[in-house]
Design a protein around this motif. Structure first.
Motif, short mmCIF file in Angstrom:
data_model
loop_
_atom_site.label_atom_id
_atom_site.label_comp_id
_atom_site.label_asym_id
_atom_site.label_seq_id
_atom_site.Cartn_x
_atom_site.Cartn_y
_atom_site.Cartn_z
N PHE A 1 0.86 -1.19 0.00
CA PHE A 1 0.00 0.00 0.00
C PHE A 1 0.90 1.23 0.00
O PHE A 1 1.89 1.30 0.73
N LEU A 2 0.54 2.20 -0.82
CA LEU A 2 1.34 3.41 -0.99
C LEU A 2 0.91 4.53 -0.06
O LEU A 2 1.55 5.58 -0.04
N GLU A 3 -0.16 4.30 0.68
CA GLU A 3 -0.68 5.31 1.60
C GLU A 3 -1.51 4.63 2.67
O GLU A 3 -1.90 3.47 2.54
N GLU A 4 -1.78 5.38 3.70
CA GLU A 4 -2.69 4.93 4.74
C GLU A 4 -4.12 5.07 4.22
O GLU A 4 -4.40 5.92 3.36
N PRO A 5 -5.04 4.27 4.73
CA PRO A 5 -6.44 4.40 4.31
C PRO A 5 -6.96 5.82 4.55
O PRO A 5 -6.61 6.48 5.53
N ARG A 6 -7.79 6.26 3.60
CA ARG A 6 -8.41 7.58 3.68
C ARG A 6 -9.93 7.39 3.62
O ARG A 6 -10.43 6.46 3.00
N HIS A 7 -10.62 8.31 4.25
CA HIS A 7 -12.08 8.29 4.22
C HIS A 7 -12.52 9.58 3.53
O HIS A 7 -12.40 10.67 4.10
N GLU A 8 -12.96 9.42 2.30
CA GLU A 8 -13.36 10.55 1.46
C GLU A 8 -14.87 10.60 1.35
O GLU A 8 -15.57 9.67 1.77
N GLY B 1 -16.12 7.50 -0.28
CA GLY B 1 -15.92 6.22 0.39
C GLY B 1 -14.55 6.08 1.00
O GLY B 1 -13.77 7.03 1.06
N SER B 2 -14.25 4.87 1.46
CA SER B 2 -12.94 4.56 2.05
C SER B 2 -12.03 4.05 0.94
O SER B 2 -12.44 3.21 0.12
N VAL B 3 -10.77 4.52 0.95
CA VAL B 3 -9.87 4.21 -0.17
C VAL B 3 -8.43 4.16 0.30
O VAL B 3 -8.04 4.85 1.24
N ALA B 4 -7.64 3.33 -0.36
CA ALA B 4 -6.18 3.31 -0.18
C ALA B 4 -5.57 2.83 -1.50
O ALA B 4 -6.06 1.88 -2.11
N VAL B 5 -4.51 3.50 -1.91
CA VAL B 5 -3.82 3.15 -3.14
C VAL B 5 -2.79 2.06 -2.84
O VAL B 5 -2.03 2.16 -1.87
N PHE B 6 -2.77 1.03 -3.68
CA PHE B 6 -1.75 0.00 -3.59
C PHE B 6 -1.21 -0.28 -4.97
O PHE B 6 -1.75 0.19 -5.98
N GLU B 7 -0.11 -1.02 -5.02
CA GLU B 7 0.43 -1.40 -6.31
C GLU B 7 0.54 -2.91 -6.40
O GLU B 7 0.74 -3.59 -5.39
N ASP B 8 0.39 -3.40 -7.63
CA ASP B 8 0.55 -4.83 -7.84
C ASP B 8 2.04 -5.16 -7.99
O ASP B 8 2.90 -4.29 -7.82
N LEU B 9 2.36 -6.40 -8.27
CA LEU B 9 3.76 -6.80 -8.32
C LEU B 9 4.54 -6.11 -9.42
O LEU B 9 5.77 -6.09 -9.38
N TYR B 10 3.88 -5.49 -10.37
CA TYR B 10 4.56 -4.81 -11.47
C TYR B 10 4.59 -3.29 -11.31
O TYR B 10 5.20 -2.60 -12.11
N GLY B 11 3.89 -2.78 -10.31
CA GLY B 11 3.86 -1.34 -10.09
C GLY B 11 2.61 -0.66 -10.60
O GLY B 11 2.50 0.56 -10.49
N ASN B 12 1.67 -1.41 -11.18
CA ASN B 12 0.39 -0.81 -11.57
C ASN B 12 -0.31 -0.34 -10.30
O ASN B 12 -0.33 -1.04 -9.29
N ARG B 13 -0.88 0.85 -10.37
CA ARG B 13 -1.56 1.41 -9.21
C ARG B 13 -3.05 1.09 -9.23
O ARG B 13 -3.70 1.19 -10.28
N TRP B 14 -3.53 0.70 -8.08
CA TRP B 14 -4.93 0.33 -7.87
C TRP B 14 -5.49 1.14 -6.70
O TRP B 14 -4.74 1.50 -5.78
N ASP B 15 -6.79 1.35 -6.70
CA ASP B 15 -7.51 1.82 -5.52
C ASP B 15 -8.24 0.62 -4.93
O ASP B 15 -8.97 -0.07 -5.66
N LEU B 16 -8.06 0.37 -3.65
CA LEU B 16 -8.97 -0.48 -2.89
C LEU B 16 -10.03 0.49 -2.40
O LEU B 16 -9.71 1.46 -1.70
N LEU B 17 -11.27 0.26 -2.77
CA LEU B 17 -12.30 1.26 -2.55
C LEU B 17 -13.60 0.63 -2.04
O LEU B 17 -14.12 -0.29 -2.66
N GLN B 18 -14.06 1.14 -0.92
CA GLN B 18 -15.41 0.81 -0.46
C GLN B 18 -16.24 2.06 -0.67
O GLN B 18 -16.11 3.04 0.07
N PRO B 19 -17.08 2.04 -1.72
CA PRO B 19 -17.89 3.22 -1.99
C PRO B 19 -18.80 3.57 -0.81
O PRO B 19 -19.22 2.70 -0.05
N ARG B 20 -19.08 4.84 -0.69
CA ARG B 20 -19.99 5.31 0.37
C ARG B 20 -21.29 4.53 0.26
O ARG B 20 -21.79 4.29 -0.80
N GLY B 21 -21.77 4.07 1.37
CA GLY B 21 -22.98 3.27 1.38
C GLY B 21 -22.66 1.78 1.49
O GLY B 21 -23.53 0.96 1.69
N GLY B 22 -21.36 1.43 1.30
CA GLY B 22 -20.90 0.06 1.56
C GLY B 22 -21.08 -0.93 0.46
O GLY B 22 -20.67 -2.08 0.58
#
Length: 132
Positions: free
Chosen positions: A99-106, A109-130
């Motif tokens: 994970f490239l950052e600590e979880p944020r609550h926007e 929704g709740s989000v944190a950026v992570f990277e896969d084994l190749y460096g592609n960036r992803w959002d782990l995201l729980q949209p508002r409302g769940g």
């Protein structure tokens, strides 16, 4: 006429290392792994039922190799929705996902950026409302 995005091609260096990450660490399902001959395979993974699937495409030439990990141009370009942000964040972190950052609550929704084994960036995201 009904349409949906079925597959997204994701460039990888090696099928087995990609499977170790996406299935082993991320917990994706292996949908298909079929030999096509000449060292090619049709490898499809999915984060779960009802969503888009990824075709893990082994880079075949220098241009494709240069694009591994950069298909999003350095931006987040893949969005993994969840209905259990805290649980999935803890599970992925424990599995060694970077994970490239600590979880944020926007507002969205709740989000944190992570990277896969190749460096592609992803959002782990729980949209508002769940709802994933």
């Amino acid at each position: 006429m009904a349409q949906h995005l079925a597959l997204l091609s994701l460039l990888v260096r090696d099928y087995d290392e990609a499977l170790a990450f996406y299935v082993g660490k991320m917990g994706f399902d292996l949908v298909e792994d079929s030999e096509l001959g000449a060292g090619k395979r049709w490898v499809v993974v999915s984060p779960g039922p009802g969503g888009s699937r990824f075709l893990l495409a082994k880079a075949a030439d220098e241009r494709q190799v240069a694009m591994i990990g950069g298909q999003g141009g350095g931006r987040v370009w893949l969005f993994l929705h969840t209905d259990d942000f805290d649980g999935d964040h803890a599970r992925l972190s424990a599995a060694g996902v970077n994970f490239l950052e600590e979880p944020r609550h926007e507002a969205y929704g709740s989000v944190a950026v992570f990277e896969d084994l190749y460096g592609n960036r992803w959002d782990l995201l729980q949209p508002r409302g769940g709802k994933a």
